[in-house]
Write an enzyme that holds these catalytic residues in place. Structure first.
Site, short mmCIF file in Angstrom:
data_model
loop_
_atom_site.label_atom_id
_atom_site.label_comp_id
_atom_site.label_asym_id
_atom_site.label_seq_id
_atom_site.Cartn_x
_atom_site.Cartn_y
_atom_site.Cartn_z
N ASP A 135 1.96 -0.47 -4.24
CA ASP A 135 1.44 0.15 -5.45
C ASP A 135 2.28 1.41 -5.74
O ASP A 135 3.35 1.33 -6.31
CB ASP A 135 -0.04 0.44 -5.20
CG ASP A 135 -0.78 0.98 -6.40
OD1 ASP A 135 -0.44 0.61 -7.53
OD2 ASP A 135 -1.73 1.77 -6.21
N ASP B 205 -8.75 -6.23 -0.93
CA ASP B 205 -10.17 -5.89 -1.06
C ASP B 205 -10.44 -4.82 -2.10
O ASP B 205 -9.55 -4.09 -2.53
CB ASP B 205 -10.67 -5.33 0.29
CG ASP B 205 -10.14 -3.92 0.54
OD1 ASP B 205 -8.91 -3.73 0.48
OD2 ASP B 205 -10.96 -3.00 0.78
#
Ligand code: IMP
Ligand code: MG
Length: 178
Positions: A105, A161
């Site tokens: 990210d 998750d």
């Protein structure tokens, strides 16, 4: 009441399979001539499903090991404070090492881990991530093997998750506000 719900599928099971097979072949080509020990290092927990598929797509003798780094907590935004919570069992000195991540990210986690691992003098050190969000990068980092590049959306499934949930969804889906 749940604040989030599972949205559309971003990477379906078929694309997942194709992607893993392609990465496995790439790694095979790059390391088939090497006579060093190949060790695949997964970052827990997010990479565990990708790791399991990836190692089976690499037709070479190899070993696996895992590290755990401190993560987000229960939010969807990372912070720059990356810590090693559980270390490798084995030495990586003089070995061919590939570090495996679920998603890159901002790049902070992977960069920090790559720096840490390179201090241990592996023979080669490569990085592999199933997903990448290039538009979110805040640190410069080169990932050697990338599965799929995605837009700036928070995704879950295939090991990834939100607040420890949704890892068992078999494909990559977008987490949406409900
Ligand atoms: P970075 O340090 O900002 O690159 O964050 C990397 C870590 O944040 C990854 O290992 C993931 O565990 C987590 N992460 C980043 N984006 C997502 C996402 O969209 N879904 C789930 N986890 C994510
Ligand atoms: Mg992770």
């Amino acid at each position: 009441m749940n604040k989030y719900k599972i949205g559309r599928v971003l990477v379906n099971e078929e694309k997942t399979k194709e992607t893993v097979e392609r990465l496995g072949r790439q790694i095979y080509e790059d390391f088939k001539e090497s006579n060093r020990e190949l060790i695949i290092v997964g970052l827990l927990k997010g990479s565990f499903i990708f790791m399991a598929d990836l190692v089976r797509a690499i037709d070479l003798p190899l070993t696996v090991d895992f590290i755990t780094v401190s993560s987000y907590g229960n939010g969807t935004v990372s912070n720059s404070n990356v810590k090693l919570v559980m270390d490798l069992d084995t030495s990586i000195e003089d070995k061919d090492v590939i570090i495996v991540e679920d998603i890159v990210d901002t790049g902070r986690t992977f960069k920090k881990i790559i720096q840490m691992m390179s201090n241990r003098q592996p023979h080669t050190l490569k990085s592999c991530s199933f997903l990448s969000k290039p538009s979110r990068r805040v640190v410069e980092i080169e990932v050697d093997y990338i599965g799929v590049e995605i837009e700036d959306e928070f995704v879950v499934g295939y090991g990834m998750d939100y607040a420890q949930r949704y890892r068992n969804i078999p494909c990559v889906t977008v987490l949406e506000e409900s």
